[in-house]
Design an enzyme around this catalytic site. Structure first.
Site, PDB file in Angstrom:
ATOM      1  N   ASN A   7      11.913   0.292 -10.130  1.00  0.00           N
ATOM      2  CA  ASN A   7      10.535   0.359  -9.645  1.00  0.00           C
ATOM      3  C   ASN A   7      10.419   1.577  -8.727  1.00  0.00           C
ATOM      4  OD1 ASN A   7       8.068   0.000  -8.438  1.00  0.00           O
ATOM      5  ND2 ASN A   7       8.455  -2.079  -7.716  1.00  0.00           N
ATOM      6  N   ARG A  91       8.990  -0.746 -14.026  1.00  0.00           N
ATOM      7  CA  ARG A  91       7.665  -1.175 -13.620  1.00  0.00           C
ATOM      8  C   ARG A  91       6.731   0.018 -13.754  1.00  0.00           C
ATOM      9  NH1 ARG A  91       4.954  -1.552  -7.793  1.00  0.00           N
ATOM     10  NH2 ARG A  91       3.096  -2.680  -8.447  1.00  0.00           N
ATOM     11  N   HIS A 180      -1.049  -6.311 -10.111  1.00  0.00           N
ATOM     12  CA  HIS A 180      -0.138  -7.419  -9.765  1.00  0.00           C
ATOM     13  C   HIS A 180       0.057  -8.383 -10.941  1.00  0.00           C
ATOM     14  CE1 HIS A 180      -1.402  -7.127  -5.226  1.00  0.00           C
ATOM     15  NE2 HIS A 180      -0.288  -6.453  -5.438  1.00  0.00           N
ATOM     16  N   LEU A 209      -0.781 -12.765  -2.052  1.00  0.00           N
ATOM     17  CA  LEU A 209      -1.242 -12.281  -0.755  1.00  0.00           C
ATOM     18  C   LEU A 209      -0.105 -11.556  -0.033  1.00  0.00           C
ATOM     19  CD1 LEU A 209      -3.129 -15.561   0.356  1.00  0.00           C
ATOM     20  CD2 LEU A 209      -3.983 -13.703  -1.101  1.00  0.00           C
ATOM     21  N   ARG A 241      -6.556  -1.962   3.177  1.00  0.00           N
ATOM     22  CA  ARG A 241      -7.609  -1.647   2.194  1.00  0.00           C
ATOM     23  C   ARG A 241      -8.835  -2.529   2.426  1.00  0.00           C
ATOM     24  NH1 ARG A 241      -3.841  -2.312  -3.006  1.00  0.00           N
ATOM     25  NH2 ARG A 241      -1.980  -1.684  -1.882  1.00  0.00           N
ATOM     26  N   GLU A 334       3.564 -16.735   0.775  1.00  0.00           N
ATOM     27  CA  GLU A 334       4.798 -17.521   0.789  1.00  0.00           C
ATOM     28  C   GLU A 334       5.176 -17.980   2.189  1.00  0.00           C
ATOM     29  OE1 GLU A 334       7.831 -15.026  -1.017  1.00  0.00           O
ATOM     30  OE2 GLU A 334       6.526 -14.655  -2.733  1.00  0.00           O
ATOM     31  N   ASN A 335       4.813 -17.156   3.181  1.00  0.00           N
ATOM     32  CA  ASN A 335       5.368 -17.381   4.524  1.00  0.00           C
ATOM     33  C   ASN A 335       4.429 -17.944   5.573  1.00  0.00           C
ATOM     34  OD1 ASN A 335       8.142 -16.344   4.233  1.00  0.00           O
ATOM     35  ND2 ASN A 335       7.082 -14.459   3.659  1.00  0.00           N
ATOM     36  N   GLU A 384       8.994 -10.362  -9.319  1.00  0.00           N
ATOM     37  CA  GLU A 384       8.523  -9.395 -10.312  1.00  0.00           C
ATOM     38  C   GLU A 384       9.683  -8.771 -11.077  1.00  0.00           C
ATOM     39  OE1 GLU A 384       5.992  -8.126  -6.968  1.00  0.00           O
ATOM     40  OE2 GLU A 384       4.650  -7.325  -8.490  1.00  0.00           O
TER      41      GLU A 384
HETATM   42  P1  ADP Z   1       3.875  -5.720  -0.393  1.00  0.00           P
HETATM   43  O1  ADP Z   1       4.926  -6.029  -1.431  1.00  0.00           O
HETATM   44  O2  ADP Z   1       2.476  -5.726  -0.919  1.00  0.00           O
HETATM   45  O3  ADP Z   1       4.177  -4.557   0.487  1.00  0.00           O
HETATM   46  P2  ADP Z   1       4.694  -8.249   0.768  1.00  0.00           P
HETATM   47  O4  ADP Z   1       4.441  -9.183  -0.347  1.00  0.00           O
HETATM   48  O5  ADP Z   1       6.096  -7.949   1.145  1.00  0.00           O
HETATM   49  O6  ADP Z   1       3.849  -6.937   0.619  1.00  0.00           O
HETATM   50  O7  ADP Z   1       3.941  -8.858   2.041  1.00  0.00           O
HETATM   51  C1  ADP Z   1       3.995  -8.192   3.260  1.00  0.00           C
HETATM   52  C2  ADP Z   1       3.065  -8.875   4.220  1.00  0.00           C
HETATM   53  O8  ADP Z   1       3.367 -10.278   4.294  1.00  0.00           O
HETATM   54  C3  ADP Z   1       3.271  -8.371   5.642  1.00  0.00           C
HETATM   55  O9  ADP Z   1       2.438  -7.300   5.906  1.00  0.00           O
HETATM   56  C4  ADP Z   1       2.883  -9.559   6.462  1.00  0.00           C
HETATM   57  O10 ADP Z   1       1.503  -9.436   6.770  1.00  0.00           O
HETATM   58  C5  ADP Z   1       3.050 -10.755   5.571  1.00  0.00           C
HETATM   59  N1  ADP Z   1       4.123 -11.643   6.065  1.00  0.00           N
HETATM   60  C6  ADP Z   1       5.436 -11.595   5.750  1.00  0.00           C
HETATM   61  N2  ADP Z   1       6.110 -12.576   6.412  1.00  0.00           N
HETATM   62  C7  ADP Z   1       5.201 -13.247   7.157  1.00  0.00           C
HETATM   63  C8  ADP Z   1       5.237 -14.349   8.045  1.00  0.00           C
HETATM   64  N3  ADP Z   1       6.386 -14.970   8.312  1.00  0.00           N
HETATM   65  N4  ADP Z   1       4.091 -14.742   8.618  1.00  0.00           N
HETATM   66  C9  ADP Z   1       2.939 -14.121   8.355  1.00  0.00           C
HETATM   67  N5  ADP Z   1       2.829 -13.081   7.528  1.00  0.00           N
HETATM   68  C10 ADP Z   1       3.933 -12.647   6.929  1.00  0.00           C
END
Ligand code: ADP
Length: 397
Positions: A7, A91, A180, A209, A241, A334-335, A384
């Protein structure tokens, strides 16, 4: 069968080597700051500590050479010969209208990819560079291209056409493409497995998200609507964004602030979203901390984000005439238990009832709705890379 998943970003190269016999990760890593001073490689072989190699990496080919050397290295290596790699899966962000599924990369495909580059000037050129670097280093290994847009090719015309003069669709390909797709497809398939149902039987709303965020209506396995559009700027408010706004705002600000189109694009992509509202951060962890300390704009940014997600869930259940499952995935989905709680509060009318206790989960697959909830709410970590490897395996047969 071993598959290398690649990727490429403009200055980065993320990779995973997967053993497809059991879908396990043999090694993975990230080359950063390619072409910039201070480039380095972070690599982890399964069961070992992460190693960091500081090395000048002038281009993607140099990064890939270093990666392939490590994969066969006497000490760090996980394979004894590069010939063990059966295929490389790439990718690719934008497949335009030409690619409705993953493809085996041929000369003709490369030509079409270059034509699509205009639609994704930030993303496709580095993807193409990655493919070319692999072709040079591993000329005999078959390669697959897996597109972020492909899963959305089933969106009907009345959902993908914008109400602007039709000629711009014909002339420039301006329409909704969606992004996505690999993630939405992966979690939709997984949700069906978790629920013990056939994907073709159920209606799912998948909420990816992360820094970039999008929502998809998956009606019996097919994407029928998604929140990102012609570019990944449309839809939800995101980290930096703006998502969907009144398009007249853009011309208004450009005129008032004397901005060029490039500056306006920059403002909408990099200085907007929850960063723009809060002035604090694009990262939701920082926003949650700041809001907890009484920062009103951080609170507002979180509320705006959750509100938009809820609006999409409501409208996508209308699009599909109902919904059986809502899936949360990617960094925030997820988090963040508190974000899921905010989004789901007020969705009870739909039959979606979050269980506060079950929702106390981070980064793990779990059904977090109440047992009696008609609509199941599920947290599913996305993968992914695995999806790209599976698609590549299918392509090369
Ligand atoms: P991308 O792949 O689009 O860069 P990710 O899927 O890794 O993004 O998501 C990153 C975002 O997830 C971070 O900017 C943060 O806002 C959010 N995030 C990650 N862990 C946590 C957490 N424990 N609590 C809240 N938000 C989280």
């Amino acid at each position: 069968m071993k598959i290398l998943v690649v990727n490429c970003g403009s200055s980065s190269l993320k990779y995973q080597l997967l053993n497809m016999d059991d879908e396990s990760v043999m090694a993975k890593g990230l080359a950063e700051r390619i072409g910039i001073e201070g480039s380095r490689l972070k690599h982890v072989s399964a069961g070992r500590e992460e190693i960091v190699i500081d090395k000048d990496l002038p281009d993607h080919k140099a990064a890939l050479k270093l990666i392939t050397d490590i994969l066969v290295d006497a000490e760090q290596g996980v394979i004894s010969d590069m010939a063990e790699i059966s295929a490389v899966g790439h990718r690719v962000v934008h497949g335009g209208e030409r690619f409705s599924g993953s493809v085996r990369i041929t000369e003709e495909v490369m030509k079409t990819l270059e034509e699509c580059a205009e639609l994704a000037p930030l993303h496709n050129p580095p993807n193409i560079m990655g493919i070319q670097a692999c072709k040079q280093l591993m000329p005999d290994v078959p390669m697959g291209g897996v597109f972020d847009t492909a899963f959305h090719h089933t969106i009907p015309d009345y959902a993908f056409i914008y109400p602007i003069p039709y000629e711009f669709y014909k002339k420039y390909g301006i329409r909704k493409y969606g992004f996505h797709g690999t993630s939405h497809k992966f979690v939709a398939q997984r949700a069906a497995q978790i629920l013990g149902k056939a994907l073709e039987e159920i209606k799912i709303i998948t909420c990816h998200l992360g820094n970039g965020a999008s929502i998809t209506a998956v009606d019996r396995g097919r994407s029928v609507e998604t929140s990102m559009g012609f570019t990944p700027l449309e839809g939800l408010a995101m980290g930096t964004r703006c998502g969907s706004i009144d398009p007249a705002i853009v011309a208004f600000i450009m005129e008032k602030e004397n901005m060029t189109a490039e500056q306006a694009n920059d403002m909408l992509n990099k200085r907007s979203g929850v960063l723009g509202i809060s002035g604090v951060s694009s990262d939701f962890r920082d926003l949650e901390t700041a809001a907890g300390e009484g920062n009103e704009r951080a609170r507002l940014a979180i509320d705006v984000f959750a509100y938009k997600v809820k609006k999409f869930i409501g409208s996508y259940s209308a699009v599909m005439n109902g919904v059986d499952a809502i899936v949360f995935t990617a960094g925030l989905g997820e988090n963040s238990a508190s974000m899921r709680e905010k989004i789901c509060s007020g969705l009870e009318y739909l039959g979606a009832e979050l269980d506060m206790e079950e929702n106390k989960v981070r980064g793990k697959e779990k059904v977090v709705s109440k047992p009696q909830s008609k609509v199941k709410i599920i947290v599913i970590p996305t993968n992914e890379e695995l999806m790209i490897a599976r698609e590549t395996k299918n392509i090369i047969g």
